[in-house]
Design a protein around this motif. Structure first.
Motif, PDB file in Angstrom:
ATOM      1  N   ALA A  42       4.998   1.960  -6.625  1.00 57.13           N
ATOM      2  CA  ALA A  42       4.189   1.136  -7.373  1.00 57.13           C
ATOM      3  C   ALA A  42       4.364   1.030  -8.754  1.00 57.13           C
ATOM      4  O   ALA A  42       4.480  -0.373  -9.588  1.00 57.13           O
ATOM      5  CB  ALA A  42       2.712   1.500  -7.195  1.00 57.13           C
ATOM      6  N   ASP A  43       5.341   1.978  -9.374  1.00 56.24           N
ATOM      7  CA  ASP A  43       5.604   2.144 -10.765  1.00 56.24           C
ATOM      8  C   ASP A  43       6.969   1.488 -10.938  1.00 56.24           C
ATOM      9  O   ASP A  43       7.383   1.184 -11.611  1.00 56.24           O
ATOM     10  CB  ASP A  43       5.814   3.432 -11.240  1.00 56.24           C
ATOM     11  CG  ASP A  43       4.186   4.042 -11.480  1.00 56.24           C
ATOM     12  OD1 ASP A  43       3.244   3.186 -11.278  1.00 56.24           O
ATOM     13  OD2 ASP A  43       3.947   5.366 -11.562  1.00 56.24           O
ATOM     14  N   GLU A  44       7.945   1.367  -9.894  1.00 53.87           N
ATOM     15  CA  GLU A  44       9.196   1.537  -9.894  1.00 53.87           C
ATOM     16  C   GLU A  44       9.825   0.144  -9.362  1.00 53.87           C
ATOM     17  O   GLU A  44      10.611  -0.537  -9.715  1.00 53.87           O
ATOM     18  CB  GLU A  44      10.191   2.639  -9.166  1.00 53.87           C
ATOM     19  CG  GLU A  44       9.804   4.019  -9.836  1.00 53.87           C
ATOM     20  CD  GLU A  44      10.352   4.051 -11.369  1.00 53.87           C
ATOM     21  OE1 GLU A  44      11.089   3.240 -11.737  1.00 53.87           O
ATOM     22  OE2 GLU A  44       9.461   5.029 -12.096  1.00 53.87           O
ATOM     23  N   LEU A  45       9.205  -0.383  -8.225  1.00 49.67           N
ATOM     24  CA  LEU A  45       9.918  -1.478  -7.463  1.00 49.67           C
ATOM     25  C   LEU A  45       9.136  -2.560  -8.345  1.00 49.67           C
ATOM     26  O   LEU A  45       8.175  -2.757  -8.299  1.00 49.67           O
ATOM     27  CB  LEU A  45       9.183  -1.358  -6.041  1.00 49.67           C
ATOM     28  CG  LEU A  45       9.946  -0.424  -5.216  1.00 49.67           C
ATOM     29  CD1 LEU A  45       9.292  -0.169  -3.580  1.00 49.67           C
ATOM     30  CD2 LEU A  45      11.451  -0.442  -4.900  1.00 49.67           C
ATOM     31  N   LYS A  79      -1.920   8.112  -6.558  1.00 48.24           N
ATOM     32  CA  LYS A  79      -1.840   8.104  -8.010  1.00 48.24           C
ATOM     33  C   LYS A  79      -2.439   9.188  -8.782  1.00 48.24           C
ATOM     34  O   LYS A  79      -2.013   9.643  -9.794  1.00 48.24           O
ATOM     35  CB  LYS A  79      -2.462   6.756  -8.395  1.00 48.24           C
ATOM     36  CG  LYS A  79      -1.665   5.360  -8.134  1.00 48.24           C
ATOM     37  CD  LYS A  79      -2.606   4.078  -8.395  1.00 48.24           C
ATOM     38  CE  LYS A  79      -1.472   3.007  -8.028  1.00 48.24           C
ATOM     39  NZ  LYS A  79      -2.054   1.709  -8.184  1.00 48.24           N
ATOM     40  N   LEU A  80      -3.423   9.848  -8.198  1.00 48.01           N
ATOM     41  CA  LEU A  80      -4.090  10.968  -8.740  1.00 48.01           C
ATOM     42  C   LEU A  80      -3.059  12.102  -8.763  1.00 48.01           C
ATOM     43  O   LEU A  80      -2.839  12.804  -9.773  1.00 48.01           O
ATOM     44  CB  LEU A  80      -5.347  11.335  -8.182  1.00 48.01           C
ATOM     45  CG  LEU A  80      -6.599  10.602  -8.160  1.00 48.01           C
ATOM     46  CD1 LEU A  80      -7.808  11.048  -7.351  1.00 48.01           C
ATOM     47  CD2 LEU A  80      -6.895  10.533  -9.794  1.00 48.01           C
ATOM     48  N   ILE A  81      -2.273  12.223  -7.611  1.00 50.58           N
ATOM     49  CA  ILE A  81      -1.245  13.288  -7.395  1.00 50.58           C
ATOM     50  C   ILE A  81      -0.256  13.134  -8.445  1.00 50.58           C
ATOM     51  O   ILE A  81       0.378  13.960  -9.263  1.00 50.58           O
ATOM     52  CB  ILE A  81      -0.775  13.328  -5.934  1.00 50.58           C
ATOM     53  CG1 ILE A  81      -1.895  13.707  -5.114  1.00 50.58           C
ATOM     54  CG2 ILE A  81       0.554  14.346  -5.977  1.00 50.58           C
ATOM     55  CD1 ILE A  81      -1.582  13.497  -3.454  1.00 50.58           C
ATOM     56  N   PHE A 106      10.014  12.374  -5.375  1.00 46.38           N
ATOM     57  CA  PHE A 106       9.747  11.263  -4.633  1.00 46.38           C
ATOM     58  C   PHE A 106       8.220  11.322  -4.067  1.00 46.38           C
ATOM     59  O   PHE A 106       8.197  12.200  -3.251  1.00 46.38           O
ATOM     60  CB  PHE A 106      11.022  10.895  -3.653  1.00 46.38           C
ATOM     61  CG  PHE A 106      10.816   9.596  -2.901  1.00 46.38           C
ATOM     62  CD1 PHE A 106      11.368   8.281  -3.503  1.00 46.38           C
ATOM     63  CD2 PHE A 106       9.831   9.402  -1.687  1.00 46.38           C
ATOM     64  CE1 PHE A 106      11.124   7.361  -2.630  1.00 46.38           C
ATOM     65  CE2 PHE A 106       9.717   8.138  -1.169  1.00 46.38           C
ATOM     66  CZ  PHE A 106      10.395   7.174  -1.786  1.00 46.38           C
ATOM     67  N   VAL A 107       7.385  10.522  -4.295  1.00 46.44           N
ATOM     68  CA  VAL A 107       6.098  10.493  -3.603  1.00 46.44           C
ATOM     69  C   VAL A 107       5.794   9.287  -2.730  1.00 46.44           C
ATOM     70  O   VAL A 107       6.185   8.290  -3.108  1.00 46.44           O
ATOM     71  CB  VAL A 107       4.919  10.627  -4.828  1.00 46.44           C
ATOM     72  CG1 VAL A 107       3.581  10.607  -3.979  1.00 46.44           C
ATOM     73  CG2 VAL A 107       5.299  11.471  -5.605  1.00 46.44           C
ATOM     74  N   SER A 108       5.585   9.826  -1.490  1.00 47.73           N
ATOM     75  CA  SER A 108       5.528   8.716  -0.452  1.00 47.73           C
ATOM     76  C   SER A 108       4.008   8.722  -0.051  1.00 47.73           C
ATOM     77  O   SER A 108       3.583  10.026   0.065  1.00 47.73           O
ATOM     78  CB  SER A 108       6.539   9.070   0.664  1.00 47.73           C
ATOM     79  OG  SER A 108       6.496   8.171   1.946  1.00 47.73           O
ATOM     80  N   TYR A 109       3.487   7.579   0.643  1.00 48.98           N
ATOM     81  CA  TYR A 109       2.123   7.547   0.817  1.00 48.98           C
ATOM     82  C   TYR A 109       1.770   6.474   1.503  1.00 48.98           C
ATOM     83  O   TYR A 109       2.600   5.380   1.546  1.00 48.98           O
ATOM     84  CB  TYR A 109       1.205   7.812  -0.519  1.00 48.98           C
ATOM     85  CG  TYR A 109       1.298   6.412  -1.329  1.00 48.98           C
ATOM     86  CD1 TYR A 109       0.537   5.412  -1.297  1.00 48.98           C
ATOM     87  CD2 TYR A 109       2.389   6.445  -2.114  1.00 48.98           C
ATOM     88  CE1 TYR A 109       0.695   4.302  -1.890  1.00 48.98           C
ATOM     89  CE2 TYR A 109       2.713   5.209  -3.123  1.00 48.98           C
ATOM     90  CZ  TYR A 109       1.780   4.344  -3.089  1.00 48.98           C
ATOM     91  OH  TYR A 109       1.936   3.203  -3.672  1.00 48.98           O
ATOM     92  N   ALA A 110       0.749   6.338   2.294  1.00 46.49           N
ATOM     93  CA  ALA A 110       0.139   5.200   3.017  1.00 46.49           C
ATOM     94  C   ALA A 110      -0.513   4.235   1.852  1.00 46.49           C
ATOM     95  O   ALA A 110      -1.332   4.764   1.119  1.00 46.49           O
ATOM     96  CB  ALA A 110      -0.491   5.465   4.320  1.00 46.49           C
ATOM     97  N   SER A 111      -0.197   2.950   2.158  1.00 43.14           N
ATOM     98  CA  SER A 111      -0.895   2.124   1.133  1.00 43.14           C
ATOM     99  C   SER A 111      -2.448   2.179   1.045  1.00 43.14           C
ATOM    100  O   SER A 111      -3.099   1.963  -0.026  1.00 43.14           O
ATOM    101  CB  SER A 111      -0.650   0.597   1.329  1.00 43.14           C
ATOM    102  OG  SER A 111      -0.973   0.200   2.532  1.00 43.14           O
TER     103      SER A 111
END
Length: 100
Positions: free
Chosen positions: A44-47, A27-29, A15-20
Motif C-alpha cells: 500500500a505504501d510502495e506500489l 498497517k498496525l503491525i 516484507f509484509v504480506s497480508y490479505a486485503s
C-alpha cells in the motif's frame, strides 16, 4: 567505504504480506515495526498505479531479510503458493507468521 561495508550498515528490510481484508491489522503491525526503526516494505505504501506489481513484489522480496505474513486459519497465504513468484525468492528469507 566499500560496497560491502555500505550494505552491512543498511537496515534489513521486512516484507509484509497480508490479505486485503486484513489491511487495518497489517498497517498496525507496520507502524509498530517502523516505530522500532525497522525498514518495512508494504504494498500500500510502495506500489503505484502503472507499476508491474509482480515484478515490484519479487524485487522487494529479494531485497528483504524477513518475510512477515498474516496467516488466517481458513487459508494458506497467497504469496507462499503463488506460482508467479518463484520459490527461490524465499531461500534467503526468515519467514515469520503472525496468526489470528
Amino acid at each position: 567505504m566499500t560496497a560491502l561495508e555500505s550494505r552491512s550498515k543498511q537496515k534489513p528490510q521486512v516484507f509484509v504480506s497480508y490479505a486485503s481484508e486484513d489491511s487495518a491489522t497489517a498497517k498496525l503491525i507496520v507502524e509498530g515495526l517502523r516505530s522500532r526503526d525497522l525498514k518495512v516494505w508494504l504494498d500500500a505504501d510502495e506500489l503505484r498505479p502503472g507499476d508491474h506489481w509482480a515484478k515490484s513484489i519479487r524485487t522487494a522480496i529479494s531485497a528483504s531479510a524477513y518475510f512477515l505474513f498474516r496467516q488466517f486459519k481458513s487459508e494458506v497465504h497467497h504469496h507462499l503458493t503463488d506460482p508467479r513468484i518463484p520459490h527461490e525468492e524465499f531461500d534467503n528469507l526468515t519467514i515469520v507468521s503472525v496468526d489470528d
